[in-house]
Design a protein around this motif. Structure first.
Motif, PDB file in Angstrom:
ATOM      1  N   SER A  63      50.049  39.659  48.357  1.00 11.71           N
ATOM      2  CA  SER A  63      51.362  39.913  47.762  1.00 11.71           C
ATOM      3  C   SER A  63      51.797  38.891  46.717  1.00 11.71           C
ATOM      4  CB  SER A  63      52.422  39.964  48.870  1.00 11.71           C
ATOM      5  OG  SER A  63      52.517  38.701  49.494  1.00 11.71           O
ATOM      6  N   ALA A  64      51.013  37.855  46.486  1.00  7.95           N
ATOM      7  CA  ALA A  64      51.420  36.789  45.568  1.00  7.95           C
ATOM      8  C   ALA A  64      51.437  37.273  44.122  1.00  7.95           C
ATOM      9  CB  ALA A  64      50.465  35.607  45.698  1.00  7.95           C
ATOM     10  N   SER A  65      52.376  36.732  43.370  1.00  7.75           N
ATOM     11  CA  SER A  65      52.447  37.041  41.948  1.00  7.75           C
ATOM     12  C   SER A  65      51.369  36.253  41.207  1.00  7.75           C
ATOM     13  CB  SER A  65      53.823  36.663  41.397  1.00  7.75           C
ATOM     14  OG  SER A  65      53.976  35.252  41.428  1.00  7.75           O
ATOM     15  N   ASP A  66      51.150  36.604  39.939  1.00  9.39           N
ATOM     16  CA  ASP A  66      50.181  35.880  39.123  1.00  9.39           C
ATOM     17  C   ASP A  66      50.546  34.405  39.036  1.00  9.39           C
ATOM     18  OD1 ASP A  66      49.003  38.314  38.773  1.00  9.39           O
ATOM     19  OD2 ASP A  66      49.294  38.410  36.603  1.00  9.39           O
ATOM     20  N   ALA A  67      51.839  34.119  38.905  1.00 12.42           N
ATOM     21  CA  ALA A  67      52.296  32.728  38.784  1.00 12.42           C
ATOM     22  C   ALA A  67      52.002  31.942  40.057  1.00 12.42           C
ATOM     23  CB  ALA A  67      53.785  32.682  38.464  1.00 12.42           C
ATOM     24  N   GLU A  68      52.199  32.568  41.213  1.00 15.39           N
ATOM     25  CA  GLU A  68      51.919  31.888  42.483  1.00 15.39           C
ATOM     26  C   GLU A  68      50.425  31.617  42.627  1.00 15.39           C
ATOM     27  OE1 GLU A  68      55.401  33.534  45.451  1.00 15.39           O
ATOM     28  OE2 GLU A  68      53.766  34.890  44.924  1.00 15.39           O
ATOM     29  N   LEU A  69      49.599  32.569  42.218  1.00 16.42           N
ATOM     30  CA  LEU A  69      48.151  32.371  42.291  1.00 16.42           C
ATOM     31  C   LEU A  69      47.689  31.325  41.283  1.00 16.42           C
ATOM     32  CD1 LEU A  69      47.022  36.080  42.709  1.00 16.42           C
ATOM     33  CD2 LEU A  69      46.909  34.282  44.436  1.00 16.42           C
ATOM     34  N   LYS A  70      48.343  31.285  40.134  1.00 16.54           N
ATOM     35  CA  LYS A  70      47.964  30.320  39.102  1.00 16.54           C
ATOM     36  C   LYS A  70      48.261  28.884  39.545  1.00 16.54           C
ATOM     37  CE  LYS A  70      47.687  30.357  34.229  1.00 16.54           C
ATOM     38  NZ  LYS A  70      47.820  31.273  33.158  1.00 16.54           N
ATOM     39  N   ALA A  71      49.182  28.710  40.469  1.00 13.14           N
ATOM     40  CA  ALA A  71      49.530  27.382  40.973  1.00 13.14           C
ATOM     41  C   ALA A  71      48.431  26.793  41.850  1.00 13.14           C
ATOM     42  CB  ALA A  71      50.846  27.439  41.746  1.00 13.14           C
ATOM     43  N   ILE A  72      47.474  27.611  42.258  1.00 18.68           N
ATOM     44  CA  ILE A  72      46.371  27.140  43.092  1.00 18.68           C
ATOM     45  C   ILE A  72      45.294  26.565  42.178  1.00 18.68           C
ATOM     46  CG2 ILE A  72      44.597  27.793  44.754  1.00 18.68           C
ATOM     47  CD1 ILE A  72      46.422  30.142  45.561  1.00 18.68           C
ATOM     48  N   PRO A  73      44.981  25.275  42.327  1.00 22.43           N
ATOM     49  CA  PRO A  73      43.938  24.683  41.484  1.00 22.43           C
ATOM     50  C   PRO A  73      42.593  25.369  41.720  1.00 22.43           C
ATOM     51  CG  PRO A  73      45.148  22.980  42.666  1.00 22.43           C
ATOM     52  CD  PRO A  73      45.593  24.294  43.218  1.00 22.43           C
ATOM     53  N   GLY A  74      41.911  25.709  40.643  1.00 22.03           N
ATOM     54  CA  GLY A  74      40.610  26.357  40.745  1.00 22.03           C
ATOM     55  C   GLY A  74      40.653  27.827  40.408  1.00 22.03           C
ATOM     56  N   LEU A  75      41.852  28.406  40.359  1.00 24.25           N
ATOM     57  CA  LEU A  75      41.974  29.813  40.010  1.00 24.25           C
ATOM     58  C   LEU A  75      42.439  29.948  38.565  1.00 24.25           C
ATOM     59  CD1 LEU A  75      43.608  31.561  43.099  1.00 24.25           C
ATOM     60  CD2 LEU A  75      41.218  31.526  42.418  1.00 24.25           C
ATOM     61  N   GLY A  76      41.601  30.575  37.761  1.00 24.27           N
ATOM     62  CA  GLY A  76      41.959  30.837  36.375  1.00 24.27           C
ATOM     63  C   GLY A  76      42.433  32.272  36.221  1.00 24.27           C
ATOM     64  N   ASP A  77      42.748  32.642  34.997  1.00 18.79           N
ATOM     65  CA  ASP A  77      43.275  33.980  34.730  1.00 18.79           C
ATOM     66  C   ASP A  77      42.298  35.086  35.128  1.00 18.79           C
ATOM     67  OD1 ASP A  77      45.647  32.932  33.744  1.00 18.79           O
ATOM     68  OD2 ASP A  77      44.909  32.845  31.680  1.00 18.79           O
ATOM     69  N   ALA A  78      41.010  34.887  34.885  1.00 11.19           N
ATOM     70  CA  ALA A  78      40.018  35.916  35.211  1.00 11.19           C
ATOM     71  C   ALA A  78      39.945  36.150  36.723  1.00 11.19           C
ATOM     72  CB  ALA A  78      38.653  35.510  34.671  1.00 11.19           C
ATOM     73  N   TYR A  79      39.900  35.060  37.495  1.00  7.95           N
ATOM     74  CA  TYR A  79      39.855  35.204  38.956  1.00  7.95           C
ATOM     75  C   TYR A  79      41.142  35.827  39.487  1.00  7.95           C
ATOM     76  CZ  TYR A  79      35.672  32.244  39.112  1.00  7.95           C
ATOM     77  OH  TYR A  79      34.424  31.721  38.954  1.00  7.95           O
ATOM     78  N   ILE A  80      42.269  35.436  38.929  1.00 10.57           N
ATOM     79  CA  ILE A  80      43.558  35.985  39.373  1.00 10.57           C
ATOM     80  C   ILE A  80      43.595  37.484  39.127  1.00 10.57           C
ATOM     81  CG2 ILE A  80      46.038  35.989  38.889  1.00 10.57           C
ATOM     82  CD1 ILE A  80      45.747  32.931  38.385  1.00 10.57           C
ATOM     83  N   ALA A  81      43.144  37.911  37.965  1.00 13.83           N
ATOM     84  CA  ALA A  81      43.127  39.347  37.649  1.00 13.83           C
ATOM     85  C   ALA A  81      42.239  40.105  38.631  1.00 13.83           C
ATOM     86  CB  ALA A  81      42.653  39.555  36.220  1.00 13.83           C
ATOM     87  N   LYS A  82      41.081  39.541  38.975  1.00 14.31           N
ATOM     88  CA  LYS A  82      40.187  40.197  39.924  1.00 14.31           C
ATOM     89  C   LYS A  82      40.810  40.263  41.316  1.00 14.31           C
ATOM     90  CE  LYS A  82      35.508  39.532  38.998  1.00 14.31           C
ATOM     91  NZ  LYS A  82      34.317  38.653  39.064  1.00 14.31           N
ATOM     92  N   ILE A  83      41.494  39.205  41.717  1.00 15.94           N
ATOM     93  CA  ILE A  83      42.145  39.188  43.029  1.00 15.94           C
ATOM     94  C   ILE A  83      43.184  40.286  43.118  1.00 15.94           C
ATOM     95  CG2 ILE A  83      43.721  37.867  44.516  1.00 15.94           C
ATOM     96  CD1 ILE A  83      42.200  35.315  43.606  1.00 15.94           C
ATOM     97  N   VAL A  84      44.000  40.417  42.079  1.00 11.76           N
ATOM     98  CA  VAL A  84      45.070  41.414  42.081  1.00 11.76           C
ATOM     99  C   VAL A  84      44.498  42.829  42.083  1.00 11.76           C
ATOM    100  CG1 VAL A  84      47.007  42.323  40.734  1.00 11.76           C
ATOM    101  CG2 VAL A  84      46.738  39.849  41.013  1.00 11.76           C
ATOM    102  N   VAL A  85      43.474  43.085  41.290  1.00 15.77           N
ATOM    103  CA  VAL A  85      42.892  44.426  41.181  1.00 15.77           C
ATOM    104  C   VAL A  85      42.260  44.875  42.496  1.00 15.77           C
ATOM    105  CG1 VAL A  85      41.019  45.720  40.077  1.00 15.77           C
ATOM    106  CG2 VAL A  85      42.538  44.328  38.700  1.00 15.77           C
ATOM    107  N   ASN A  86      41.655  43.953  43.227  1.00 22.48           N
ATOM    108  CA  ASN A  86      40.934  44.317  44.449  1.00 22.48           C
ATOM    109  C   ASN A  86      41.780  44.276  45.713  1.00 22.48           C
ATOM    110  OD1 ASN A  86      38.045  44.763  43.632  1.00 22.48           O
ATOM    111  ND2 ASN A  86      38.443  42.798  42.651  1.00 22.48           N
ATOM    112  N   ARG A  87      43.081  44.177  45.608  1.00 22.51           N
ATOM    113  CA  ARG A  87      43.958  44.169  46.782  1.00 22.51           C
ATOM    114  C   ARG A  87      43.923  45.509  47.481  1.00 22.51           C
ATOM    115  NH1 ARG A  87      49.304  41.275  44.175  1.00 22.51           N
ATOM    116  NH2 ARG A  87      48.565  39.152  44.357  1.00 22.51           N
ATOM    117  N   PRO A  88      44.202  45.600  48.746  1.00 26.45           N
ATOM    118  CA  PRO A  88      44.522  44.582  49.738  1.00 26.45           C
ATOM    119  C   PRO A  88      43.254  44.024  50.381  1.00 26.45           C
ATOM    120  CG  PRO A  88      44.839  46.722  50.718  1.00 26.45           C
ATOM    121  CD  PRO A  88      44.421  46.952  49.290  1.00 26.45           C
ATOM    122  N   TYR A  89      43.419  42.888  51.021  1.00 26.08           N
ATOM    123  CA  TYR A  89      42.333  42.215  51.721  1.00 26.08           C
ATOM    124  C   TYR A  89      42.674  42.150  53.201  1.00 26.08           C
ATOM    125  CZ  TYR A  89      41.283  40.699  46.983  1.00 26.08           C
ATOM    126  OH  TYR A  89      41.009  40.675  45.645  1.00 26.08           O
ATOM    127  N   ALA A  90      41.702  42.447  54.042  1.00 19.21           N
ATOM    128  CA  ALA A  90      41.902  42.335  55.492  1.00 19.21           C
ATOM    129  C   ALA A  90      41.914  40.867  55.903  1.00 19.21           C
ATOM    130  CB  ALA A  90      40.804  43.078  56.242  1.00 19.21           C
TER     131      ALA A  90
END
Length: 132
Positions: A63-90
């Motif tokens: 449920s995190a927004s892009d901004a919340e995910l971007k605050a995690i060190p190690g996650l760039g825009d490409a990884y964030i986009a992939k995380i959002v597209v592949n939701r939900p996760y068990a």
């Protein structure tokens, strides 16, 4: 006589040039000094201790927004986009099993993320009170 006049002219030009350069040059600004040398060393140490002491809430990858995910060190825009597209996760390990992010990146962020499950009541569409 010509040599004396030439030397005097050269000397006068050199004096004028050096005077002009002295006037045009800006005086060096003094460097800002910290209040106390010990205080500047202590402040970063206190900040580091405060960060260690504070337990940060893990970010919900479902449920995190892009901004919340971007605050995690190690996650760039490409990884964030992939995380959002592949939701939900068990569970958060599905980031690796679904090949959303590589294993080394997961190892860096696994303590900062969580995969909360959506309750069945939350999935149900509530009727809009404005519609009749």
């Amino acid at each position: 006589m010509k040599q004396i006049v030439t030397r005097l002219c050269c000397a006068a030009c050199a004096l004028l040039l050096s005077a002009a350069l002295a006037v045009a040059a800006e005086p060096a600004k003094p460097a800002a000094k910290p209040a106390t040398p010990a205080a500047s060393k202590v402040e970063p140490a206190k900040a580091a201790e405060a960060k260690k002491g504070e337990k940060q809430e893990p970010v919900d990858i479902n449920s995190a927004s892009d901004a919340e995910l971007k605050a995690i060190p190690g996650l760039g825009d490409a990884y964030i986009a992939k995380i959002v597209v592949n939701r939900p996760y068990a569970n958060k390990a599905q980031l690796v099993s679904r090949k959303v992010i590589p294993e080394p990146v997961y190892e860096k962020i696994k303590d900062r993320i969580i995969a909360k499950q959506v309750k069945k009541d939350d999935k149900a569409v509530k009727p809009d009170p404005k519609k009749k």
